[in-house]
Motif scaffolding. Structure first.
Motif, PDB file in Angstrom:
ATOM      1  N   ALA A  79       0.834  -1.203   0.000  1.00  0.00           N
ATOM      2  CA  ALA A  79       0.000   0.000   0.000  1.00  0.00           C
ATOM      3  C   ALA A  79       0.870   1.256   0.000  1.00  0.00           C
ATOM      4  CB  ALA A  79      -0.933  -0.007   1.204  1.00  0.00           C
ATOM      5  N   VAL A  80       1.892   1.281   0.876  1.00  0.00           N
ATOM      6  CA  VAL A  80       2.736   2.475   0.974  1.00  0.00           C
ATOM      7  C   VAL A  80       3.518   2.680  -0.317  1.00  0.00           C
ATOM      8  CG1 VAL A  80       4.703   3.488   2.169  1.00  0.00           C
ATOM      9  CG2 VAL A  80       2.888   2.354   3.478  1.00  0.00           C
ATOM     10  N   ALA A  81       4.190   1.613  -0.762  1.00  0.00           N
ATOM     11  CA  ALA A  81       5.000   1.739  -1.975  1.00  0.00           C
ATOM     12  C   ALA A  81       4.115   2.071  -3.176  1.00  0.00           C
ATOM     13  CB  ALA A  81       5.770   0.441  -2.225  1.00  0.00           C
ATOM     14  N   GLY A  82       2.984   1.401  -3.251  1.00  0.00           N
ATOM     15  CA  GLY A  82       2.106   1.591  -4.394  1.00  0.00           C
ATOM     16  C   GLY A  82       1.504   2.984  -4.446  1.00  0.00           C
ATOM     17  N   LEU A  83       1.103   3.503  -3.283  1.00  0.00           N
ATOM     18  CA  LEU A  83       0.517   4.851  -3.286  1.00  0.00           C
ATOM     19  C   LEU A  83       1.555   5.878  -3.715  1.00  0.00           C
ATOM     20  CD1 LEU A  83      -1.804   4.655  -0.163  1.00  0.00           C
ATOM     21  CD2 LEU A  83      -2.513   5.032  -2.516  1.00  0.00           C
ATOM     22  N   LEU A  84       2.814   5.674  -3.257  1.00  0.00           N
ATOM     23  CA  LEU A  84       3.872   6.583  -3.700  1.00  0.00           C
ATOM     24  C   LEU A  84       4.047   6.492  -5.212  1.00  0.00           C
ATOM     25  CD1 LEU A  84       6.526   6.182  -0.866  1.00  0.00           C
ATOM     26  CD2 LEU A  84       5.255   8.253  -1.461  1.00  0.00           C
ATOM     27  N   LEU A  85       4.064   5.268  -5.711  1.00  0.00           N
ATOM     28  CA  LEU A  85       4.188   5.070  -7.162  1.00  0.00           C
ATOM     29  C   LEU A  85       3.056   5.773  -7.912  1.00  0.00           C
ATOM     30  CD1 LEU A  85       5.434   3.400  -9.639  1.00  0.00           C
ATOM     31  CD2 LEU A  85       3.600   1.769  -9.156  1.00  0.00           C
ATOM     32  N   ALA A  86       1.837   5.609  -7.395  1.00  0.00           N
ATOM     33  CA  ALA A  86       0.685   6.211  -8.064  1.00  0.00           C
ATOM     34  C   ALA A  86       0.798   7.737  -8.075  1.00  0.00           C
ATOM     35  CB  ALA A  86      -0.607   5.772  -7.371  1.00  0.00           C
ATOM     36  N   MET A  87       1.297   8.305  -6.966  1.00  0.00           N
ATOM     37  CA  MET A  87       1.427   9.763  -6.913  1.00  0.00           C
ATOM     38  C   MET A  87       2.488  10.256  -7.880  1.00  0.00           C
ATOM     39  SD  MET A  87       0.834  10.877  -2.959  1.00  0.00           S
ATOM     40  CE  MET A  87       1.218   9.459  -1.977  1.00  0.00           C
ATOM     41  N   VAL A  88       3.601   9.512  -7.964  1.00  0.00           N
ATOM     42  CA  VAL A  88       4.657   9.885  -8.913  1.00  0.00           C
ATOM     43  C   VAL A  88       4.106   9.827 -10.340  1.00  0.00           C
ATOM     44  CG1 VAL A  88       6.868   9.160  -9.900  1.00  0.00           C
ATOM     45  CG2 VAL A  88       6.553   9.148  -7.429  1.00  0.00           C
ATOM     46  N   LEU A  89       3.394   8.748 -10.636  1.00  0.00           N
ATOM     47  CA  LEU A  89       2.850   8.569 -11.981  1.00  0.00           C
ATOM     48  C   LEU A  89       1.852   9.674 -12.329  1.00  0.00           C
ATOM     49  CD1 LEU A  89       2.648   6.595 -14.467  1.00  0.00           C
ATOM     50  CD2 LEU A  89       0.648   5.632 -13.328  1.00  0.00           C
ATOM     51  N   LEU A  90       0.929   9.940 -11.398  1.00  0.00           N
ATOM     52  CA  LEU A  90      -0.089  10.964 -11.657  1.00  0.00           C
ATOM     53  C   LEU A  90       0.556  12.321 -11.898  1.00  0.00           C
ATOM     54  CD1 LEU A  90      -3.227  10.678  -9.395  1.00  0.00           C
ATOM     55  CD2 LEU A  90      -3.086  10.687 -11.873  1.00  0.00           C
TER      56      LEU A  90
END
Lengths: 267, 280
Positions: B258-269
């Protein structure tokens, strides 16, 4: 206070599924406005190029230009949905777009439910929707139809509903695309009064239309776009007189005069 | 790609809220979560629209899930030679949680594409479109999970205090769905093959994950489950409702993802936020 400032705004729209050669041929044959280019492996449409203008409280701007001139693109830039590929846009005020009458509408939901959905999409709280509801009911004159699913509405009825929600008093800047054209004369009179009231509260209206009489009636300024470039941005009669003959040279003459000048077009 | 000077767009206020320049890190997700009134309303409306004019409405989901698990459960309990009293609740909960996860992911692939009219017209945070899908599927989950109650009664084996841990478990699953949903929504908007790939992958996952078969059936090859993040996610809700607590490993995997993925999603967005609308 409402305010719009666009400085050298350009919008390039990538088209991923186009076969470059054939689409260029197709579009050139059609002679529509936007110009095409290529960026990497895909086609881009240069929808707006170096567009600069300002609008202040009380400005009612009519956008004119042939199909593909960039009118809708400009409205989308102002609504914040199209980030420019170059240049800057500064929009101060709460924007209420009405580019299609069906924004956010659920065809199977009733009129009342859609008022709530569309109002909240435009940033109103549930309470603000409730406060505006009487005003919306009165404007639409839809009566018991508001308890019916909107798929049973005619396009004119849909327009009344969408227009009433888009113009609730919380809006500072109203953006309207062609859609307003499907209304009848009675609607148009009411819409005109409502827009006037809106603009008199020192707000801004930007409306794109091919109907010159409507623009003359609604607007005090006109912005003429051609191929994504501003040809003129001036007092409404002056621009429309030149636009109706597609002759920028006429811009230099005062409205009503027929004398032609050779001076280069300017705004 | 773009020189710094070209990014200075300031849309002070559009529909939903005050927007800073588009590319502030994490801003889209932050604004999206703050707009919860909008996406909860839209999610509810999506469910209502689906079942308008249907008499039983959303309870069709409950009925069809109930029939499915009873039919499959009695058959597979026999095939796997497990007591139906323990197998049926296991299968039911696994199926329901899996349904929540897989349908959310599938629908998130279309989260932007299906709303292109709205995205081209009104500026709201992109994460709202994903949160709306996940919220609608949470509502479906709440409808279907009630079939565990008659199953508990029938086998006279109710929940104990461990069941409360299903609530944080569901929160952690949803957080994971938020980032997975954002990533797939973005990717599928640009590359339309993504939704097909996702669908294929989900089809394989439902058989490769201990949902229809118990993890004990793996014997020495238990690592097949342990390396499968989907197993850990499902365990977060299934285990507590079956009266045991999920393993520490499951919590670590799910929270870490969840933590890693949310960071990834924010970077991508942040990278693509200005381009998504042009991909629609």
């Amino acid at each position: 206070m409402a305010f719009i400032s666009a400085h050298k705004v350009s919008v390039d729209i990538p088209i991923f599924d186009a076969v470059y050669a054939s689409i260029r041929k197709f579009l050139l044959d059609k002679a529509v406005g936007g110009q095409l280019g290529q960026q990497g492996s895909h086609v881009v449409v240069h929808a707006l190029k170096d567009v600069s203008f300002e609008a202040h409280d009380g400005d009612r701007i009519g956008l004119v230009g042939q199909n593909g001139a960039g009118k809708t693109t400009l409205l989308r830039v102002l609504s914040g949905t199209y980030p420019p590929s170059a240049g800057t846009v500064d929009v101060q005020g709460r924007v209420s777009p009405m580019l299609t009458t069906t924004l956010g509408m659920d065809a199977d939901a009733t009129g009342f439910e859609n008022i709530r959905i569309c109002g909240m999409l435009r940033g109103l709280t549930a309470r603000q929707v409730d406060e505006s509801i009487d005003d919306i009911i009165a404007f639409t004159e839809l009566g018991d139809y508001l308890r019916m699913p909107v798929r049973s509405y005619s396009s004119g009825m849909l327009l009344r509903l969408a227009f009433a929600v888009a113009t609730v008093p919380h809006a500072d800047i109203l953006l309207i695309d062609e859609s307003i054209g499907v209304g009848d004369e009675h609607f148009f009179q009411k819409a005109y009064a409502r827009l006037n009231a809106l603009v008199s509260r020192s707000r801004i209206l930007v409306v794109a239309s091919h109907s010159q009489p409507m623009i003359r009636k609604l607007c005090n300024r006109a912005l003429w776009l051609d191929g994504g470039v501003i040809v003129a941005y001036d007092e409404v009669d002056r621009v429309l007189n030149a636009y109706s003959r597609r002759d920028p040279a006429l811009l230099a003459t005062a409205p009503g005069e027929t004398r032609r000048t050779t001076a280069p077009a300017s705004d | 790609m773009e020189p710094g000077g070209r990014r200075s767009v300031t849309i002070a206020q559009t529909g939903l809220a005050t927007f800073p320049p588009h590319d502030a890190f994490g801003r889209d997700l932050y604004d999206g979560i703050r707009g919860w009134r909008l996406w909860t309303m839209l999610g509810w409306n999506d469910i209502r629209r689906r079942y308008r004019r249907s008499i039983l409405g959303p309870f069709w989901m409950t009925i069809s899930m109930g029939l499915l698990v009873v039919a499959l459960g009695s058959l597979y309990a026999h095939i796997f030679n497990i007591a139906i009293a323990s197998y049926l609740p296991y299968l039911t909960l696994g199926f329901i949680v899996w349904g929540f996860i897989s349908t959310s992911i599938k629908e998130c692939c279309q989260a932007f594409g299906s709303q292109s009219d709205m995205i081209k017209q009104i500026r709201v945070p992109f994460s709202i479109y994903v949160l709306r899908v996940i919220w609608a599927n949470l509502i479906v989950l709440m409808h279907t999970i009630i079939i565990i109650v008659p199953i508990w009664f029938y086998f006279r084996h109710g929940p104990d205090r461990a069941a409360l841990m299903a609530i944080p478990g569901l929160v952690v699953i949803s957080l994971n769905l938020v980032w997975v949903g954002i990533v797939f929504a973005v990717l599928n908007t640009r590359f339309r093959d993504v939704s097909q790939m996702v669908e294929t992958a989900l089809q394989i996952t439902v058989f490769a994950t201990p949902i229809m078969w118990p993890v004990s059936a793996l014997g020495e090859r238990r690592y097949v489950a342990d390396i499968n993040p989907m197993y850990h996610l499902i365990e977060l809700v299934r285990a507590p409702l079956l009266g045991t607590l999920p393993s520490t490993l499951s919590w670590v995997v799910a929270l870490g993802a969840a933590v890693a993925g949310l960071l990834l999603a924010m970077v991508l967005l942040r990278r693509v936020e200005r381009r998504i609308v042009y991909w629609l």
